[in-house]
Scaffold this motif. Structure first.
Motif: not given
Length: 321
Positions: A30-52
């Protein structure tokens, strides 16, 4: 007795040690899955905010956004020819109008103030610089909006007149209703009390909704346009602006999109000429006097300065493409 319990446990396939291992293994997964999801969301957040940030910080948008907004206010009422009267946004009691349009400045002040606060903390500037030069801009706009509301309300009350519709006697007896209804003049009535009493108010007015929406759109673009420069500075210094700052920046962009959408809805479904154009022009003049006039002066005790003043110390990132 103990032998019987152990025999019963072993026969049932129950082993505390084995169950504990399974729990540890499940928790690790569960911790591994949560860490993966958080990294995925953070990568998406970085990509979207950088573009905006690149889009909002571009000179094309910052220099011409007020022209685009002016064109929307001037030609927006033409959308009423294509707007459906059965649309959910044609209802003045819609949820968006009641929850957001009536408190436009409150939402803008909270989100923009939070963005300025986190941006100044991320830039590691002194609290006095933060409070005096940056958050004070929001206070100035808030005072001007309060003063404009009081002044416009007083002018509307002085220039308008309240009437009470009176039913003609012929209509009571069942005659034709082509005759215009009589209007009984009510003096010493304000616009608010007149409309509350279900009477008719006639007079000149300036659309306060269009005024504050236009002003908040211009303010949001001005304040958020420096985020791209901040990202460039943190990248040069090998630091991260942090997820909270990126998230509040994303919320500010969403709020800007919401204000633009509500402005289009007002112009398309509730066109009022020339009150909406006067409101948009007044909002533009307030922005012009502040961000294109007073705030461009050298920062001092009498002026907070522009959003970028004092936040950036490097010279190689002063120009944003």
């Amino acid at each position: 007795m103990n032998m019987d319990a152990k025999t019963e446990n072993s026969s049932n396939g129950f082993s505390p040690e084995i169950n504990l291992e399974k729990l540890h293994k499940m928790a690790a997964e569960v911790i591994l899955l949560g860490t993966f999801l958080l990294r995925l969301l953070n990568a998406a957040l970085v990509l979207v905010t950088d573009s905006l940030a690149r889009f909002l910080g571009s000179s094309l948008l910052t220099r011409h956004f007020h022209l685009m907004l002016s064109a929307l206010v001037v030609f927006g009422p033409l959308l009423s020819f294509w707007a459906s009267q059965y649309s959910i946004f044609a209802n003045s009691n819609h949820y968006l109008y009641r929850k957001f349009l009536t408190s436009t400045w409150g939402w803008t002040c909270v989100f923009t103030g939070s963005f300025i606060l986190l941006l100044s903390i991320s830039a590691r500037r002194s609290p006095s610089l933060l409070l005096r030069r940056h958050l004070s801009r929001m206070g100035v706009v808030g005072l001007l909006w309060w003063g404009c509301r009081r002044l416009l309300t007083s002018l509307e009350d002085a220039a308008g007149t309240c009437y009470e519709p009176m039913t003609p006697a012929g209509d009571i007896q069942g005659a034709t209703s082509s005759v215009q209804p009589l209007l009984l003049l009510h003096e010493d009535q304000t616009k608010a009390s007149c409309l509350k009493a279900a009477m008719v108010w006639r007079g000149y007015e300036v659309s306060q909704d269009v005024l504050i929406v236009c002003l908040c759109c211009l303010l949001l673009v001005e304040e958020m346009s420096v985020f791209g420069r901040h990202l460039a500075q943190t990248k040069a210094l090998q630091r991260s602006p942090g997820a909270p700052l990126r998230f509040i920046f994303l919320l500010c962009v969403a709020l800007l999109a919401l204000w633009m959408f509500l402005l289009m809805c007002l112009l398309a479904h509730f066109p009022k000429f020339p009150s909406q154009h006067l409101g948009g022009a007044l909002g533009y003049l307030v922005w012009r006097g502040l961000y294109q006039g007073w705030y461009r002066l050298k920062p001092s005790w009498a002026g907070p300065g522009l959003p970028a003043e004092g936040l950036f110390t490097t010279t190689d990132i002063d120009k944003q493409p």
